[in-house]
Design a protein around this motif. Structure first.
Motif, PDB file in Angstrom:
ATOM      1  N   GLN A  16       0.817  -1.191   0.000  1.00 16.40           N
ATOM      2  CA  GLN A  16       0.000   0.000   0.000  1.00 16.40           C
ATOM      3  C   GLN A  16       0.867   1.263   0.000  1.00 16.40           C
ATOM      4  OE1 GLN A  16      -2.404   0.892   3.410  1.00 16.40           O
ATOM      5  NE2 GLN A  16      -4.121   1.337   2.069  1.00 16.40           N
ATOM      6  N   SER A  17       1.934   1.251   0.782  1.00 21.10           N
ATOM      7  CA  SER A  17       2.813   2.419   0.751  1.00 21.10           C
ATOM      8  C   SER A  17       4.241   2.012   1.080  1.00 21.10           C
ATOM      9  CB  SER A  17       2.327   3.489   1.730  1.00 21.10           C
ATOM     10  OG  SER A  17       2.625   3.088   3.036  1.00 21.10           O
ATOM     11  N   VAL A  18       5.182   2.834   0.610  1.00 15.11           N
ATOM     12  CA  VAL A  18       6.597   2.566   0.831  1.00 15.11           C
ATOM     13  C   VAL A  18       7.235   3.837   1.362  1.00 15.11           C
ATOM     14  CG1 VAL A  18       8.762   1.842  -0.231  1.00 15.11           C
ATOM     15  CG2 VAL A  18       6.614   1.055  -1.192  1.00 15.11           C
ATOM     16  N   SER A  19       7.945   3.745   2.460  1.00 11.03           N
ATOM     17  CA  SER A  19       8.708   4.883   2.968  1.00 11.03           C
ATOM     18  C   SER A  19      10.013   4.348   3.517  1.00 11.03           C
ATOM     19  CB  SER A  19       7.901   5.596   4.054  1.00 11.03           C
ATOM     20  OG  SER A  19       8.737   6.430   4.792  1.00 11.03           O
ATOM     21  N   GLY A  20      11.063   4.460   2.727  1.00 16.79           N
ATOM     22  CA  GLY A  20      12.351   3.914   3.151  1.00 16.79           C
ATOM     23  C   GLY A  20      12.207   2.433   3.454  1.00 16.79           C
ATOM     24  N   GLU A  62      17.396  -2.546   0.487  1.00 19.07           N
ATOM     25  CA  GLU A  62      17.089  -1.238  -0.094  1.00 19.07           C
ATOM     26  C   GLU A  62      15.743  -1.300  -0.833  1.00 19.07           C
ATOM     27  OE1 GLU A  62      17.862   2.251  -0.004  1.00 19.07           O
ATOM     28  OE2 GLU A  62      19.612   1.087   0.611  1.00 19.07           O
ATOM     29  N   THR A  63      14.892  -0.273  -0.666  1.00 16.40           N
ATOM     30  CA  THR A  63      13.554  -0.369  -1.259  1.00 16.40           C
ATOM     31  C   THR A  63      13.336   0.575  -2.441  1.00 16.40           C
ATOM     32  OG1 THR A  63      12.793   1.177   0.404  1.00 16.40           O
ATOM     33  CG2 THR A  63      12.340  -1.149   0.807  1.00 16.40           C
ATOM     34  N   VAL A 310      19.040  -0.581   7.211  1.00 17.79           N
ATOM     35  CA  VAL A 310      18.941  -0.304   8.633  1.00 17.79           C
ATOM     36  C   VAL A 310      18.168  -1.395   9.373  1.00 17.79           C
ATOM     37  CG1 VAL A 310      16.916   1.178   8.390  1.00 17.79           C
ATOM     38  CG2 VAL A 310      18.488   1.553  10.274  1.00 17.79           C
ATOM     39  N   ARG A 313      20.315  -4.085  10.453  1.00 18.01           N
ATOM     40  CA  ARG A 313      21.138  -3.682  11.576  1.00 18.01           C
ATOM     41  C   ARG A 313      20.402  -3.965  12.884  1.00 18.01           C
ATOM     42  NH1 ARG A 313      22.213   2.449  11.817  1.00 18.01           N
ATOM     43  NH2 ARG A 313      22.590   2.122   9.608  1.00 18.01           N
ATOM     44  N   GLU A 346      19.864   3.017  17.487  1.00 20.70           N
ATOM     45  CA  GLU A 346      19.453   4.014  16.497  1.00 20.70           C
ATOM     46  C   GLU A 346      18.620   3.383  15.394  1.00 20.70           C
ATOM     47  OE1 GLU A 346      23.094   5.816  15.381  1.00 20.70           O
ATOM     48  OE2 GLU A 346      23.217   6.900  17.284  1.00 20.70           O
ATOM     49  N   ARG A 349      15.320   3.249  16.683  1.00 22.21           N
ATOM     50  CA  ARG A 349      14.730   4.581  16.678  1.00 22.21           C
ATOM     51  C   ARG A 349      14.230   4.954  15.289  1.00 22.21           C
ATOM     52  NH1 ARG A 349      18.244   9.641  18.684  1.00 22.21           N
ATOM     53  NH2 ARG A 349      19.505   9.168  16.878  1.00 22.21           N
ATOM     54  N   GLU A 350      15.050   4.604  14.286  1.00 23.98           N
ATOM     55  CA  GLU A 350      14.686   4.959  12.924  1.00 23.98           C
ATOM     56  C   GLU A 350      13.406   4.250  12.495  1.00 23.98           C
ATOM     57  OE1 GLU A 350      18.073   4.987  10.335  1.00 23.98           O
ATOM     58  OE2 GLU A 350      16.787   4.922   8.588  1.00 23.98           O
ATOM     59  N   SER A 353      10.415   5.669  14.380  1.00 25.68           N
ATOM     60  CA  SER A 353       9.912   6.968  13.943  1.00 25.68           C
ATOM     61  C   SER A 353       9.192   6.840  12.600  1.00 25.68           C
ATOM     62  CB  SER A 353      11.022   8.011  13.910  1.00 25.68           C
ATOM     63  OG  SER A 353      11.639   8.041  12.661  1.00 25.68           O
ATOM     64  N   ARG A 354       9.606   5.876  11.788  1.00 23.43           N
ATOM     65  CA  ARG A 354       8.878   5.657  10.534  1.00 23.43           C
ATOM     66  C   ARG A 354       7.498   5.083  10.812  1.00 23.43           C
ATOM     67  NH1 ARG A 354      11.975   6.899   5.587  1.00 23.43           N
ATOM     68  NH2 ARG A 354      14.145   6.650   6.158  1.00 23.43           N
ATOM     69  N   GLU A 357       5.593   6.028  15.977  1.00 24.61           N
ATOM     70  CA  GLU A 357       5.308   5.710  17.373  1.00 24.61           C
ATOM     71  C   GLU A 357       5.622   6.918  18.235  1.00 24.61           C
ATOM     72  OE1 GLU A 357       6.391   0.950  17.432  1.00 24.61           O
ATOM     73  OE2 GLU A 357       7.914   2.387  17.996  1.00 24.61           O
TER      74      GLU A 357
ATOM     75  N   TYR B  25       9.254   3.901  -5.121  1.00 21.71           N
ATOM     76  CA  TYR B  25       9.949   4.736  -4.148  1.00 21.71           C
ATOM     77  C   TYR B  25      11.259   5.231  -4.778  1.00 21.71           C
ATOM     78  CZ  TYR B  25      12.439   5.767   0.215  1.00 21.71           C
ATOM     79  OH  TYR B  25      13.155   6.371   1.205  1.00 21.71           O
ATOM     80  N   GLU B  45       7.856   9.363  -0.759  1.00 24.70           N
ATOM     81  CA  GLU B  45       6.968   8.407  -0.147  1.00 24.70           C
ATOM     82  C   GLU B  45       5.924   8.051  -1.181  1.00 24.70           C
ATOM     83  OE1 GLU B  45       5.865   9.320   3.842  1.00 24.70           O
ATOM     84  OE2 GLU B  45       4.122   8.011   3.734  1.00 24.70           O
ATOM     85  N   SER B  46       5.641   6.763  -1.296  1.00 24.92           N
ATOM     86  CA  SER B  46       4.694   6.331  -2.310  1.00 24.92           C
ATOM     87  C   SER B  46       3.608   5.517  -1.647  1.00 24.92           C
ATOM     88  CB  SER B  46       5.440   5.494  -3.345  1.00 24.92           C
ATOM     89  OG  SER B  46       4.529   4.942  -4.243  1.00 24.92           O
ATOM     90  N   SER B  47       2.400   6.042  -1.635  1.00 26.00           N
ATOM     91  CA  SER B  47       1.268   5.279  -1.116  1.00 26.00           C
ATOM     92  C   SER B  47       0.306   5.096  -2.272  1.00 26.00           C
ATOM     93  CB  SER B  47       0.552   6.039  -0.012  1.00 26.00           C
ATOM     94  OG  SER B  47       1.473   6.607   0.859  1.00 26.00           O
ATOM     95  N   GLU B  48      -0.670   4.240  -2.047  1.00 22.46           N
ATOM     96  CA  GLU B  48      -1.659   4.041  -3.081  1.00 22.46           C
ATOM     97  C   GLU B  48      -2.422   5.338  -3.295  1.00 22.46           C
ATOM     98  OE1 GLU B  48      -4.109   0.817  -2.052  1.00 22.46           O
ATOM     99  OE2 GLU B  48      -3.085  -0.540  -3.424  1.00 22.46           O
TER     100      GLU B  48
END
Lengths: 590, 475
Positions: A16-20, A62-63, A310, A313, A346, A349-350, A353-354, A357, B25, B45-48
């Motif tokens: 549905q979504s990608v963020s890092g 890596e994404t 990460v 890690r 860390e 943490r990373e 935060s994504r 939370e 992304y 950032e890539s969402s639907e």
């Protein structure tokens, strides 16, 4: 899930979504911590949050280029490591993919994506030698045979802990010596279970044991300040915090090279690539001080450098400690070095935060303290489920921002560990190495380890250590006065104390990791060096009392030779001669 | 390639657009404004249904009618050996009126991590001609060694001096054939520096003829800040190409990393991320590591990538997140010191907090000289001792100190004036650096030289002043 078996995956999830490194998928039927494959390239990931129909995954690769609509498949099993012969003398990334195999498969010096490899070679055949016979009763964790894994280490093939219930035993119905690969059956049990050399274990779950015991043997490191002043026990925990450039990594390397553990698991967590390369190049060539074999024969390396993904890690610490526990179960003393636990924190943490939370202190997740405690609690001196005793010692480097020990990772670590080796930027700046601050550091194992040192080295071990600590403490106080009025304004006896303390600092506490002899100092030598300085102390104070001027006492020819004890190979005679020389020279003055 | 006119929100450097297909992304985006201007950006950032786009050139001029094109690929850098001698902007487009660049390859600018197993450990000495570096904090091929400076310091002069003088001695004499396969190249990445500074660099490059073996990337202070986040990646992609495919020994100079980090913070703030220390994003360590770790050597490849990033520490405070995180990733650091600078030392390097982690394996017999390590240790210890005594002298005066202490004080003074202060135009070889070292150490009595092997003392210690060639000559 382990990479050794191709598990059935069930599809259906859609990104549905990608963020890092964080990917959300919907309609994925997965449990918490299950391993999933993400996207068309099948990138490995782990479920870290489930909310309604949405599953959140941290991806170990890596994404970039991955987009919504691509499929996500679950394996239905948690992240596990492959255990068996071949774990030693190997180098892994954070999710136990062997880096040498990856290089071959990717045909490139760069880490590509979507390539997987089992943690141990599934084809290689090992000579299996049974230690039980048909008809013997075995319980869970019991050793059924031995394989020579490396020139140093006999790998003990055990009944997997989950093959039987606790306290249950069963009969061996078939077992034979011969050449097998790790997945072939080497023993059959009456209850229908089979035993192969390969086990897998979920990394986030501690392997079972009967009992945790009080550790009473030191992990001898060959480093004077550690063995002499702040010893760590086999099965103990230690933290090495320090700002950058203070020598955390060199200290960790020294421990990995010279600690008298049977097995070393070295976890390079988010650190420099070149440093890992140094370990990879050096360890096969360095000799194990215990037996002269290559150091690599007792070592398993996990290298997840700072530029590797990460999420991997975050998992590499768990991969490391699970491997350590496996060898502990065989009855070995294992030492695990984690460099650095701050990078691990860390990574948490990373990811946290994504996930958006609610942050705790300094942006770290609120569960930071709990995770650190869980990790260090997996160390200890154990009675294993098969009745043998083994230990896992955990030594974690901490990299506090700006060298400030009041930050959350250092503070939460100090609440758990019992040995604290505080690295000091000032000492490092004047190239006093190892730059461990002797006033701030402590070891809570001292008292329980003293009997060992008194039996094995010298019966006044603890007394001598206390003498050295007292002199160094006095020096610290005197230095404050010297800063104000200069050394010459002090009375003679105090000037002499400063001189003695100087030898303690320069000869005893400093140790040259790059000198072929000085790099490793057995406890006997550590002790003799201390007694030489004490000889100088006693003789010099006698001379002072007899009226010899302080200038003459501190300008003898023999005393400066104390600084050269460290580099002496044949130290016994050198020390003996030197003590006599010091006494003679000082006595000749009155 | 589909075009959308669906921008829903514009905020700082970010643009949000609705889409009806899957967008990857990190993909590259082109935005055409109503005025016909084309801006470039990247998917953050890539969402639907909706994507967040970071626009490199800044979002001014974009309105909801602007059209958005997704190029279906991640950002690439066109690379070729012909880049040498060229000046490019921060996004890799030529700005020197030269011929069009015909790329041999187009490489992804987010470099993959080098497999630690495939790396080769760096241990070949690079002679920079600067005593404070060569003698005390040696640089080796494949190392990343930043310069920690602060505003108003001559770090640029130092960087230029290194770029000009850097060479690998001996090897080219002994194995002359090595030369043809592996030459030095300098890649200069400027991020947010002023036009004036940029001119100085360019003038120096042109004056010394260094430009022919250099590639220059310029993102100036008035160029878009967001572009700074791609500049170092362009630089390093070019460096990796030249090093590992064309066998160059590449020296990468990145200035100023502080501006880069500010740009990261700007994007983080625009995305309303939970900030880490001092408002910098929590992933800054990982982000910086992805740049710095691209230095190194690879087994079986001739070339190497050596990095000298320059950063100005806000408030000259090395616990600030930028120098702090950098120090944890790089293999040491060189401190430029405002006090030494005001004393007029050139270069004003403070060797005490400076460090080169890879030095121990890059020096010694066969590499530099067998006494190098001992001389370095002893000079560090003696200079530190002298520094301590300076504080004391302020209180009690020189007369109250012992003879030996006075010698340490003299040593510290001479160390600064003879060893450190060589001028930005002096190129010293390692032999000369070490000889000056011995001249200075000979100011101390032999039994104070407890870190040097007796054999070396015998060979090099100047028993009387007449042997002290270099200082004598200098007087």
């Amino acid at each position: 899930m382990s990479k050794a078996e191709s598990t059935e995956t069930t599809g259906d999830g859609v990104i549905q979504s990608v963020s890092g490194p964080v990917v959300s998928a919907r309609d994925l039927d997965a449990r918490m911590n299950d391993v999933v494959y993400v996207g068309d390239e099948g990138l490995m990931g782990e479920v870290i949050e489930i909310e309604g129909n949405i599953t959140t995954v941290q991806v170990y690769e890596e994404t970039s280029g991955v987009g919504p609509g691509e499929p996500v498949e679950t394996t239905g099993e948690p992240l596990s490591v492959d255990l068996g012969p071949g774990v030693l003398d190997a180098i892994y990334d954070g999710v136990q993919r062997p880096l040498d195999v990856l290089e071959e498969k990717m045909e490139s010096p760069y880490l590509d994506r979507g390539v997987d490899a089992p943690g141990i070679d599934l084809e290689k055949e090992w000579e299996f030698e049974p230690t039980v016979e048909v008809g013997d009763e075995v319980g869970r964790g019991d050793v059924v045979g031995i394989v020579e894994e490396t020139i140093t280490i006999d790998h003990k093939v055990m009944v997997p802990p989950d093959a039987l219930e606790e306290d249950e035993t069963t009969e061996v119905v078939a077992i034979e010596a011969g050449s097998f690969n790790v997945t072939e059956t080497v023993a059959e049990l009456e209850n229908g279970e089979t035993v192969s050399m390969h086990q897998e274990w979920p990394v986030r779950e501690p392997r079972p044991s009967n009992e945790k015991k009080t550790p009473r043997t030191p992990l001898v490191s060959g480093q004077r300040i550690l063995d002499g002043l702040f010893p760590i026990a086999k099965g103990g925990t230690a933290a090495i915090p320090g700002p950058f450039g203070s020598g955390k990594t060199v200290t960790q390397h020294q421990l990995a090279k010279y600690a008298d553990a049977d097995i070393i698991v070295y976890v390079g967590c988010g650190e420099r690539g070149n440093e890992m390369t140094e370990v990879i190049e050096d360890f096969p060539e360095l000799e194990d001080p215990a037996n002269g074999n290559p150091l690599m024969a007792r070592t398993s390396l996990i290298a997840n450098t700072s530029n590797m993904p990460v999420a991997a890690r975050e998992s590499c610490i768990y991969t490391g400690i699970t491997i350590a526990e496996f060898y502990r179960d065989m009855g070995y003393d294992v030492a695990l070095m984690a460099d650095s636990t701050s990078r691990w924190a860390e990574a948490m943490r990373e990811i946290s935060s994504r996930l958006e939370e609610m942050p705790g202190e300094e942006g770290y997740p609120a569960y930071l303290a709990a995770r650190l405690a869980q990790f260090y609690e997996r160390a200890g001196y154990f009675e294993n489920i098969n009745g043998t005793e083994g230990s896992v010692s955990a030594i974690g480097a901490v990299s506090p921002p700006g060298g400030d020990f009041s930050e959350p990772v250092t503070q939460n670590t100090l609440r758990i560990v019992k040995t604290f080796w505080a690295l000091d930027a000032d000492l490092a700046e004047r190239r006093h190495f190892p730059s461990i601050n002797w006033t701030e550091s402590y070891s809570l194992y001292k008292n329980q380890l003293d009997p060992w040192f008194e039996d094995e080295v010298a019966d006044d071990w603890a007394e001598k250590r206390q003498w050295a600590v007292d002199v160094l403490d006095e020096e610290t106080e005197l230095q404050e006065i010297v800063q104000l009025v200069g050394k010459d304004a002090l009375p003679d006896d105090q000037q002499l104390t400063l001189e003695v303390a100087r030898y303690l600092r320069e000869a005893y506490l400093q140790q040259n990791a790059f000198h072929p002899v000085d790099t490793f100092c057995p406890p006997e030598k550590t002790y003799l060096m201390l007694t030489t300085i004490e000889t100088f102390n006693d003789e010099a104070f006698d001379a002072l009392e007899a009226g010899v001027p302080i200038e003459d006492i501190i300008s003898t020819d023999s005393a400066p030779q104390i600084n050269r004890i460290g580099v002496q190979d044949e130290y016994e005679t050198y020390v003996e001669d030197l003590k006599a020389e010091i006494a003679e020279e000082l006595r000749s003055l009155y | 390639m589909k075009e959308y006119q669906t921008i829903t929100e514009i905020s700082g450097p970010l643009v949000y657009a609705e889409v009806d297909e899957a967008i990857g992304y990190d993909e590259i985006v082109e935005i055409e404004t109503a005025q016909g201007e084309t801006l470039r950006g990247q998917v953050l950032e890539s969402s639907e249904g909706v994507v967040a786009i970071q626009v490199f050139e800044g979002t001014s001029g974009i309105d909801q009618n602007a059209s958005v094109r997704f190029l279906g690929e991640t950002m690439k850098m066109p690379v070729t050996e012909d880049l040498l001698g060229r000046v490019l902007d921060g996004s890799g487009r030529p700005i020197d009126d030269g011929p069009e660049i015909v790329p041999e390859e187009r490489q992804d600018i987010v470099g993959a991590a080098i497999n630690p197993y495939s790396r080769e450990y760096p241990e070949e000495f690079i002679q920079t001609g600067v005593s404070a570096i060569d003698g005390m904090n040696t640089l080796v091929r494949g190392q990343k060694l930043p310069i920690f400076s602060s505003s108003g310091q001559p770090h640029s002069d130092l960087a230029m001096q290194i770029a000009r003088q850097a060479s690998v001695p001996e090897e080219d004499e002994n194995e002359g054939d090595d030369e043809d396969g592996s030459e030095f190249a300098v890649i200069f990445g400027a991020m947010g520096i002023t036009a004036e500074e940029a001119n100085e660099f360019m003038a120096d490059f042109e004056r010394t003829g260094a430009l022919e073996r250099s590639v220059v990337f310029m993102n100036l202070a008035d160029d878009p800040a967001v572009e700074r986040t791609v500049t170092p990646r362009m630089v390093l992609t070019t460096a990796e190409y030249l090093a590992f495919e064309k066998d160059y020994h590449v020296l990468v100079i990145l200035t100023d990393m502080t501006n880069y980090c500010e740009a990261l913070r700007e994007i983080g703030a625009a995305r309303e991320e939970v900030p880490g220390r001092r408002g910098y994003p929590g992933y800054m360590y990982t982000d910086l590591a992805q740049l710095y770790e691209r230095a190194g050597r690879i087994e079986g490849r001739e070339g190497s990538v050596t990095q000298i990033p320059i950063l100005t520490m806000p408030g000259d405070d090395d616990t600030h997140p930028i120098p702090d995180l950098t120090g944890y990733i790089t293999e040491g650091q060189i401190y430029v010191d405002p006090d030494l600078n005001s004393q007029g030392l050139q270069p004003p390097i403070n060797v005490l907090p400076s460090l080169s982690r890879l030095m121990d394996d890059g020096i010694g017999e066969g590499l530099t000289r067998e006494d190098h390590a001992d001389v370095k240790d002893q000079m560090f210890a003696a200079y530190a001792e002298g520094e301590d005594l300076r504080d004391l002298v302020n209180i009690v005066g020189r007369e109250a100190l012992s003879e030996l202490d006075n010698k340490y004080l003299d040593f510290a003074d001479a160390f600064e004036t003879e060893f450190i202060d060589q001028g930005f135009d002096t190129d010293r070889d390692i032999e000369e650096t070490l000889e000056i070292g011995w001249d200075l150490l000979s100011m101390l009595p032999t039994d104070a030289l407890n870190r040097i092997d007796e054999e070396f003392i015998e060979r090099h210690y100047r028993e009387d002043d007449s042997e002290r060639e270099i200082i004598e000559a200098a007087d």
